[in-house]
Design a protein around this motif. Structure first.
Motif, mmCIF file in Angstrom:
data_model
loop_
_atom_site.group_PDB
_atom_site.id
_atom_site.type_symbol
_atom_site.label_atom_id
_atom_site.label_comp_id
_atom_site.label_asym_id
_atom_site.label_seq_id
_atom_site.Cartn_x
_atom_site.Cartn_y
_atom_site.Cartn_z
ATOM 1 N N LEU A 1 3.941 -25.807 -17.575
ATOM 2 C CA LEU A 1 2.348 -26.573 -17.802
ATOM 3 C C LEU A 1 2.032 -25.943 -16.711
ATOM 4 N N LEU B 1 -1.252 -23.667 -18.677
ATOM 5 C CA LEU B 1 -2.580 -24.064 -17.915
ATOM 6 C C LEU B 1 -3.281 -22.630 -17.433
ATOM 7 N N LEU C 1 -6.484 -20.277 -19.544
ATOM 8 C CA LEU C 1 -7.653 -19.995 -19.564
ATOM 9 C C LEU C 1 -7.410 -18.531 -19.178
ATOM 10 N N GLN D 1 -14.518 -27.554 -23.394
ATOM 11 C CA GLN D 1 -14.203 -27.855 -24.817
ATOM 12 C C GLN D 1 -12.472 -26.172 -25.145
ATOM 13 N N LEU E 1 -10.634 -25.169 -23.571
ATOM 14 C CA LEU E 1 -9.492 -25.245 -22.648
ATOM 15 C C LEU E 1 -8.757 -26.718 -23.602
ATOM 16 N N GLN E 2 -9.858 -27.710 -23.303
ATOM 17 C CA GLN E 2 -9.187 -28.842 -24.542
ATOM 18 C C GLN E 2 -8.859 -28.346 -25.384
ATOM 19 N N LEU F 1 -5.250 -26.774 -24.991
ATOM 20 C CA LEU F 1 -4.597 -27.332 -24.442
ATOM 21 C C LEU F 1 -4.192 -29.141 -24.531
ATOM 22 N N TYR G 1 -0.909 -31.467 -24.856
ATOM 23 C CA TYR G 1 -0.317 -31.454 -23.404
ATOM 24 C C TYR G 1 -1.678 -32.452 -22.691
ATOM 25 N N ILE G 2 -2.709 -32.368 -23.358
ATOM 26 C CA ILE G 2 -4.130 -33.271 -22.934
ATOM 27 C C ILE G 2 -4.102 -34.432 -23.965
ATOM 28 N N ASN G 3 -3.635 -34.493 -25.586
ATOM 29 C CA ASN G 3 -4.587 -35.583 -26.204
ATOM 30 C C ASN G 3 -3.714 -36.482 -26.147
#
Lengths: 171, 205
Positions: free
Chosen positions: B140, B144, B148, B192, B194-195, B198, B201-203
Motif C-alpha cells: 500500500l 500511495l 503521489l 480528486q 489521488l482518489q 487509488l 484501495y479507497i472505494n
C-alpha cells in the motif's frame, strides 16, 4: 458531495500511512553535525552570485531556471530579442520618424520677432505685442515678457532707445 | 507519577528562544544554528522525503536547504517566522529539483515504523469492508507513493503539507507564495486525482 467527502476521509486515512515512513534509526542524531561541518568547511561563508540573484530577483532566477530546464526557450527568447533590436533600428532610421523642430513648430503658430526688430536702433521694439523676446536661448525666448509692474509691451520707461549716433559732432 | 521535566538552562542554545537563536546564528554562531537545525530537521526532511519518495534525495536537499538558509540569514527580515521562511527555502529547492529530474524518478522508500500496524485509522482502512485488506501495508505504501508522484509538484506539495504534515492553509499559502484560495483549489484537485489513482484501495467493495 457527501460521498466525495467520505472518500476524501478515506483518502486522508490512507495518507496517514506516510507519517509512519521513517528514515533509518539514528539518522537524525548526526544530521545537524553534517550540516554544521559543511558550513564550517566553508560552504556557508558567502552566497554565489547566482544565489544572490535568486534571493533578490526571484523572477530572474525563474527565467534562468527555465532556460536551464528547457533549452528551446532560450532560443525563442534570443530570437525575439534580435527581432526587437532590428525593428528598433529600422524605426530609428526612417526619415519621417524624426521629431519636428520645436522652433519650427513655434514659428508655425506664432510670428517670430524679425531680426530687423532686434537690430533696430529702437530697442523698445524688442518687446513685441506678442510678448515673445527673441533670444538664442529656446527656453527664455518662449517666456512671455512682463514688465516689473505687469505691463506687457509698450514703452514703460524701463526700456530706453539706444542711440548709436555720436554725442558730439566733434566740432 | 510523571517523570520530572529536565531543567533547561536558558543560556544554552537548547533553552533559547527561536528569535535569539536566529540573531546569534546571523552573527555566525554555529552552536545556535545547530540548535535551529535540530529543532526543524525532522519536519524539513519529512516534507522533502514525501515530495521525492527518495531518502537519499531528501537527505541531500534537506542539508542544502539548511545551508542555504544559513547563507541567506542576513537577508531574513523577520517578516515571517524563521520556521515559515525555512520551509519556503526547502519548498522552492525541492520543486526546482523535481522539475530538473522529471524524467528520472526513482523511489527509495523508508521503512514503516512499528506503530503503523497499530494506527487506528489504518486499521479502520484495512477492514473487511475495503479491498485494502488484500494488500500488505508495504504494498500500500508503494502504491500511495506512486500515486503521489503522478501529481504535479505544486499539487503534491499542498497534499503533503496539509494532509501528511498537518500544516494550515494560511501557512501553506505563505510558504508557497500564493493565496489561500489557490491552496484550497489545489488541495481539492489533488485529492480528486489521488482518489482516482487509488480508487481500488479507497472505494468500498
Amino acid at each position: 458531495m457527501k460521498h466525495s467527502d467520505n472518500n476524501f476521509k478515506t483518502l486522508r486515512q490512507l495518507l496517514k500511512l506516510k507519517q509512519h515512513e521513517v528514515p533509518p534509526p539514528g539518522y537524525f542524531n548526526t544530521f545537524s553535525d553534517q550540516v554544521i561541518s559543511r558550513l564550517q568547511s566553508g560552504e556557508g561563508r558567502a552566497q554565489s552570485s547566482t544565489e544572490r540573484i535568486a534571493d533578490q530577483a526571484p523572477w530572474l532566477a525563474w527565467l534562468l531556471q527555465l532556460f536551464e530546464t528547457r533549452p528551446g526557450v532560450i532560443g525563442g527568447f534570443a530570437t525575439s530579442m534580435v527581432v526587437l533590436l532590428v525593428i528598433g533600428v529600422i524605426i530609428s532610421e526612417r526619415p519621417d520618424s524624426l521629431p519636428k523642430n520645436i522652433l519650427t513648430a513655434t514659428a508655425d503658430s506664432q510670428p517670430t520677432p524679425s531680426l530687423a526688430a532686434v537690430t533696430s536702433p529702437d530697442l523698445g521694439g524688442v518687446v513685441q505685442a506678442s510678448g515673445i523676446v527673441a533670444s538664442t536661448n529656446p527656453v527664455t525666448s518662449l517666456q512671455p515678457v512682463t514688465t516689473l509692474f505687469g505691463q506687457a509691451g509698450g514703452s514703460s520707461g524701463l526700456f530706453q532707445a539706444a542711440s548709436f549716433s555720436p554725442t558730439g559732432s566733434g566740432n | 507519577m510523571s517523570e520530572p521535566n529536565p531543567i533547561i538552562d536558558p543560556n544554552t542554545p537548547a533553552g533559547m528562544l527561536e528569535g535569539d537563536l536566529v540573531k546569534q546564528a546571523r552573527r555566525g554562531d554555529f552552536a545556535a544554528y545547530d540548535e535551529l537545525v535540530k529543532r526543524y530537521q525532522q519536519r524539513i526532511y519529512a516534507t522533502i522525503y514525501h515530495m521525492t519518495s527518495n531518502h537519499e534525495d531528501a537527505n541531500d536537499l534537506a542539508q542544502e536547504s539548511f545551508i542555504k538558509a544559513f547563507q541567506a540569514l542576513p537577508s531574513f527580515k523577520g517578516g515571517s517566522t524563521f520556521y515559515t521562511w525555512l520551509y519556503r527555502i526547502a519548498v522552492n529547492k525541492t520543486i526546482n529539483f523535481l522539475k530538473q529530474r522529471k524524467n528520472r524518478q526513482h523511489m527509495s522508500l523508508n521503512d514503516l515504523d512499528f506503530n503503523a500496524e497499530h494506527d487506528p485509522d489504518l486499521m479502520a482502512l484495512i477492514s473487511d469492508k475495503t479491498p485494502v485488506r488484500e494488500v500488505g501495508l508495504t504494498e500500500l505504501q508503494q502504491k500511495l507513493n506512486e500515486a503521489l508522484l503522478k501529481l504535479s509538484e505544486p499539487h503534491r506539495m499542498v497534499v503533503v503539507l496539509h494532509d501528511v504534515q498537518g500544516v494550515s492553509h494560511d501557512e501553506i499559502a505563505e510558504m508557497m507564495n500564493c493565496n489561500i484560495g489557490t491552496v484550497r483549489s489545489r488541495l481539492f484537485y489533488a485529492r480528486q486525482q489521488l482518489q482516482g489513482f487509488l480508487a481500488e484501495y479507497i472505494n468500498p467493495a
